[in-house]
Design an enzyme around this catalytic site. Sequence first.
Site, PDB file in Angstrom:
ATOM      1  N   PRO A  37      10.571  -5.636   3.308  1.00 39.65           N
ATOM      2  CA  PRO A  37       9.895  -6.623   4.162  1.00 39.65           C
ATOM      3  C   PRO A  37       9.929  -7.990   3.471  1.00 39.65           C
ATOM      4  O   PRO A  37       9.166  -8.254   2.553  1.00 39.65           O
ATOM      5  CB  PRO A  37       8.467  -6.077   4.275  1.00 39.65           C
ATOM      6  CG  PRO A  37       8.281  -5.239   3.057  1.00 39.65           C
ATOM      7  CD  PRO A  37       9.626  -4.697   2.682  1.00 39.65           C
ATOM      8  N   ASP A  82       9.728  -9.421  -2.105  1.00 44.32           N
ATOM      9  CA  ASP A  82       9.407  -8.149  -1.466  1.00 44.32           C
ATOM     10  C   ASP A  82       7.891  -8.065  -1.292  1.00 44.32           C
ATOM     11  O   ASP A  82       7.154  -7.928  -2.270  1.00 44.32           O
ATOM     12  CB  ASP A  82       9.914  -7.001  -2.350  1.00 44.32           C
ATOM     13  CG  ASP A  82       9.788  -5.642  -1.681  1.00 44.32           C
ATOM     14  OD1 ASP A  82       8.969  -5.508  -0.755  1.00 44.32           O
ATOM     15  OD2 ASP A  82      10.509  -4.714  -2.101  1.00 44.32           O
ATOM     16  N   HIS A  83       7.450  -8.149  -0.027  1.00 41.89           N
ATOM     17  CA  HIS A  83       6.000  -8.205   0.237  1.00 41.89           C
ATOM     18  C   HIS A  83       5.312  -6.868  -0.001  1.00 41.89           C
ATOM     19  O   HIS A  83       4.077  -6.792   0.013  1.00 41.89           O
ATOM     20  CB  HIS A  83       5.751  -8.671   1.671  1.00 41.89           C
ATOM     21  CG  HIS A  83       4.557  -9.573   1.799  1.00 41.89           C
ATOM     22  ND1 HIS A  83       3.414  -9.410   1.049  1.00 41.89           N
ATOM     23  CD2 HIS A  83       4.315 -10.640   2.589  1.00 41.89           C
ATOM     24  CE1 HIS A  83       2.527 -10.331   1.376  1.00 41.89           C
ATOM     25  NE2 HIS A  83       3.054 -11.100   2.298  1.00 41.89           N
ATOM     26  N   ARG A  84       6.071  -5.787  -0.234  1.00 45.61           N
ATOM     27  CA  ARG A  84       5.451  -4.519  -0.623  1.00 45.61           C
ATOM     28  C   ARG A  84       4.962  -4.588  -2.061  1.00 45.61           C
ATOM     29  O   ARG A  84       3.993  -3.911  -2.434  1.00 45.61           O
ATOM     30  CB  ARG A  84       6.463  -3.369  -0.494  1.00 45.61           C
ATOM     31  CG  ARG A  84       7.010  -3.116   0.894  1.00 45.61           C
ATOM     32  CD  ARG A  84       8.150  -2.117   0.840  1.00 45.61           C
ATOM     33  NE  ARG A  84       9.230  -2.580  -0.044  1.00 45.61           N
ATOM     34  CZ  ARG A  84      10.305  -1.845  -0.359  1.00 45.61           C
ATOM     35  NH1 ARG A  84      10.417  -0.618   0.111  1.00 45.61           N
ATOM     36  NH2 ARG A  84      11.240  -2.340  -1.154  1.00 45.61           N
TER      37      ARG A  84
END
Length: 392
Positions: free
Chosen positions: A187, A361-363
């Site tokens: 994401p 990476d928004h995770r």
Amino acid sequence: MIEVKLHDIGEGMTEADITHFFVKVGDRVKADEPIVEVQTDKMVAEIPAPKSGVVKEIVVGTGETISVGTTVMIIEDESTVVTQPSNQQPENKSKSKRIMASPYTRKIARENGINIEQIQGSGPGGRITDEDVYSQIRSNSSPIIVEELVTESKTVVPIKPYSTDIPFKGRRKQIGKKMQQSLITIPHCTHFEEIDVTELMNIREHLKEEEIKISANAFFLKAISLTLKEFPIFNAVLDEENEVIRLLDEHHLGIATDTEDGLIVPVVRNVEKKNLKQLHTEMKDLTKKALENKLSIQEVSGGTFTISNVGPLGGSIGATPIINYPEVALLSFHKTKKMPVVNKKDEIVVRSMMNVSMSFDHRVVDGATAVKFTNHFAKLIENPTFMLLELV
């Protein structure tokens, strides 16, 4: 019988395109002799014969995309080959000698219709170099005569309508798959920043006066490495299967490089241990190899963070770069231009400003942490002497 299969020639590789065969059915081959050339998303590589013998069957065709483990060719082991009398089995003249040349050199020859076997190599041990091929191309060239159609007093140049198909294979196809994998898996989130590079440019000019050339990218790499020490979460890999984020100690920074065959990312290893001059020299060497398609698999593997400097191309003020999976982030540098800026004394001054785009990476990382990362990086670039404090 020996089955020659496509093996994994680089980390993460799952498939490759067959670009050229060096042998045909009936040819005798020696152990370790190149028999087929393949193209992965990162490099051109040669697959050698595992043993000496005779080529009995070529299973796949040129241009095919095959998976790791696929049988490419079948060779009859030399120990089982029955030697026929010379009057019954003519000697294969095409295999009289091994041609020593890199895959890229062979590619230049093929694309220009040059028989590489007829070239006398000038390299060590008779190895054929790129320049040997280019010299042959120049010697084969002849003037082009263009016939003009003249109607009355007007010259007419006939133009025939046509359409062009660009093959979607080789590196272009592999790049496409890698980008799709990254976007589907990660994401992405991108934020933008504006950085004052005036002092950095001044330092580079002072160094040039002392005949010391250090590229802007060398400063960028060092500043990123120092920033990664403060924010190690960006030098990490997400292991979803084991539900853990693995922080990496070493900073192996990839440099996105535009080549004739497409994007490739050579890796500068252990940036945290190298000075600016070392980084400049290594990047220059890697970039040259990338443009000549001569990078080894070790030189394009194992990156932990990637940069993309599109500023020198001009025109780019921002982008949403795709992360080089499985890395956590990518920092892109854009056009630098002089602008009026209000300083701390409320004075309007002209400064050199550069836009940057950071995808993460928004995770793994939240937006606030990403902003802190670029703020720290900007601090080092805007005040290069601060780098000295962190290097102590």
